[in-house]
Motif scaffolding. Sequence first.
Motif, PDB file in Angstrom:
ATOM      1  N   VAL A 233      -5.745 -10.724   6.552  1.00  0.00           N
ATOM      2  CA  VAL A 233      -7.097 -10.994   6.097  1.00  0.00           C
ATOM      3  C   VAL A 233      -7.425 -10.033   4.964  1.00  0.00           C
ATOM      4  O   VAL A 233      -7.048  -8.860   4.995  1.00  0.00           O
ATOM      5  N   GLN A 234      -8.122 -10.532   3.969  1.00  0.00           N
ATOM      6  CA  GLN A 234      -8.699  -9.700   2.919  1.00  0.00           C
ATOM      7  C   GLN A 234     -10.212  -9.883   2.999  1.00  0.00           C
ATOM      8  O   GLN A 234     -10.693 -10.997   3.140  1.00  0.00           O
ATOM      9  N   ILE A 235     -10.937  -8.805   2.908  1.00  0.00           N
ATOM     10  CA  ILE A 235     -12.398  -8.854   2.892  1.00  0.00           C
ATOM     11  C   ILE A 235     -12.815  -8.772   1.429  1.00  0.00           C
ATOM     12  O   ILE A 235     -12.375  -7.870   0.710  1.00  0.00           O
ATOM     13  N   THR A 236     -13.663  -9.699   0.993  1.00  0.00           N
ATOM     14  CA  THR A 236     -14.056  -9.755  -0.416  1.00  0.00           C
ATOM     15  C   THR A 236     -15.558  -9.566  -0.568  1.00  0.00           C
ATOM     16  O   THR A 236     -16.340 -10.188   0.146  1.00  0.00           O
ATOM     17  N   PHE A 237     -15.940  -8.694  -1.495  1.00  0.00           N
ATOM     18  CA  PHE A 237     -17.334  -8.463  -1.851  1.00  0.00           C
ATOM     19  C   PHE A 237     -17.579  -9.007  -3.256  1.00  0.00           C
ATOM     20  O   PHE A 237     -16.851  -8.659  -4.188  1.00  0.00           O
ATOM     21  N   ASP A 238     -18.602  -9.838  -3.427  1.00  0.00           N
ATOM     22  CA  ASP A 238     -19.107 -10.166  -4.749  1.00  0.00           C
ATOM     23  C   ASP A 238     -20.030  -9.023  -5.143  1.00  0.00           C
ATOM     24  O   ASP A 238     -20.810  -8.540  -4.319  1.00  0.00           O
ATOM     25  N   CYS A 239     -19.961  -8.584  -6.397  1.00  0.00           N
ATOM     26  CA  CYS A 239     -20.758  -7.431  -6.800  1.00  0.00           C
ATOM     27  C   CYS A 239     -20.937  -7.376  -8.310  1.00  0.00           C
ATOM     28  O   CYS A 239     -20.330  -8.160  -9.043  1.00  0.00           O
ATOM     29  N   ALA A 240     -21.739  -6.431  -8.761  1.00  0.00           N
ATOM     30  CA  ALA A 240     -21.974  -6.231 -10.187  1.00  0.00           C
ATOM     31  C   ALA A 240     -21.020  -5.197 -10.780  1.00  0.00           C
ATOM     32  O   ALA A 240     -20.646  -5.302 -11.947  1.00  0.00           O
TER      33      ALA A 240
ATOM     34  N   GLY B  66      -1.912  -0.751   7.290  1.00  0.00           N
ATOM     35  CA  GLY B  66      -2.195  -1.438   8.540  1.00  0.00           C
ATOM     36  C   GLY B  66      -3.596  -2.010   8.649  1.00  0.00           C
ATOM     37  O   GLY B  66      -3.972  -2.498   9.705  1.00  0.00           O
ATOM     38  N   ALA B  67      -4.367  -1.946   7.579  1.00  0.00           N
ATOM     39  CA  ALA B  67      -5.753  -2.431   7.597  1.00  0.00           C
ATOM     40  C   ALA B  67      -5.929  -3.516   6.533  1.00  0.00           C
ATOM     41  O   ALA B  67      -5.162  -3.575   5.572  1.00  0.00           O
ATOM     42  N   PRO B  68      -6.943  -4.358   6.686  1.00  0.00           N
ATOM     43  CA  PRO B  68      -7.168  -5.389   5.668  1.00  0.00           C
ATOM     44  C   PRO B  68      -7.488  -4.780   4.304  1.00  0.00           C
ATOM     45  O   PRO B  68      -8.155  -3.749   4.216  1.00  0.00           O
ATOM     46  N   ARG B  69      -6.983  -5.416   3.267  1.00  0.00           N
ATOM     47  CA  ARG B  69      -7.345  -5.044   1.900  1.00  0.00           C
ATOM     48  C   ARG B  69      -8.797  -5.459   1.683  1.00  0.00           C
ATOM     49  O   ARG B  69      -9.246  -6.487   2.173  1.00  0.00           O
ATOM     50  N   VAL B  70      -9.548  -4.618   0.954  1.00  0.00           N
ATOM     51  CA  VAL B  70     -10.925  -4.948   0.617  1.00  0.00           C
ATOM     52  C   VAL B  70     -10.979  -5.118  -0.895  1.00  0.00           C
ATOM     53  O   VAL B  70     -10.580  -4.221  -1.650  1.00  0.00           O
ATOM     54  N   PHE B  71     -11.442  -6.293  -1.322  1.00  0.00           N
ATOM     55  CA  PHE B  71     -11.417  -6.700  -2.726  1.00  0.00           C
ATOM     56  C   PHE B  71     -12.845  -6.820  -3.244  1.00  0.00           C
ATOM     57  O   PHE B  71     -13.723  -7.318  -2.535  1.00  0.00           O
TER      58      PHE B  71
END
Length: 143
Positions: A5-12, A63-68
């Motif tokens: 799983v990758q967690i994705t943030f939309d941001c400025a 070992g943790a999800p990538r955060v994009f």
Amino acid sequence: MTRDVQITFDCADPAALAAFWAEVLGYELQPPPEGFDTWEAALAAFGVPQSEWNARSAIVAEGAPRVFFQRVPEGKTAKNRMHLDVRVAPGLTGDERMQTLQAEASRLEALSATVAYRVEPDGRMEQGFITMLDPEGNELCLD
């Protein structure tokens, strides 16, 4: 079958938000591709216009999800439908729990987060937590 799983943030501002969340989660900024000392050198070599160098960023931990983090044109307009609970006081209860949560909230405030509200333990089901906003207004809970 489990999946990555990758967690994705939309941001400025992907670079700034990635740096913030790396501090929150104990992650590190994703290193540049092999053969490059910096992301700037890699992006220049790939022909990416300098105006796009802050279009994306990522943080990683073994070992943790990538955060994009990806830049989007619109700002945040409503409450998140999903948020991260950052487990900083697992197993703690009462005053000890709330003191631990408050210490972490103070650390994150120094990194430009803000406290939205605090829920105290009720002696029944509620153990207590602090809801915060990251620098772009995304909710997170200290649990």
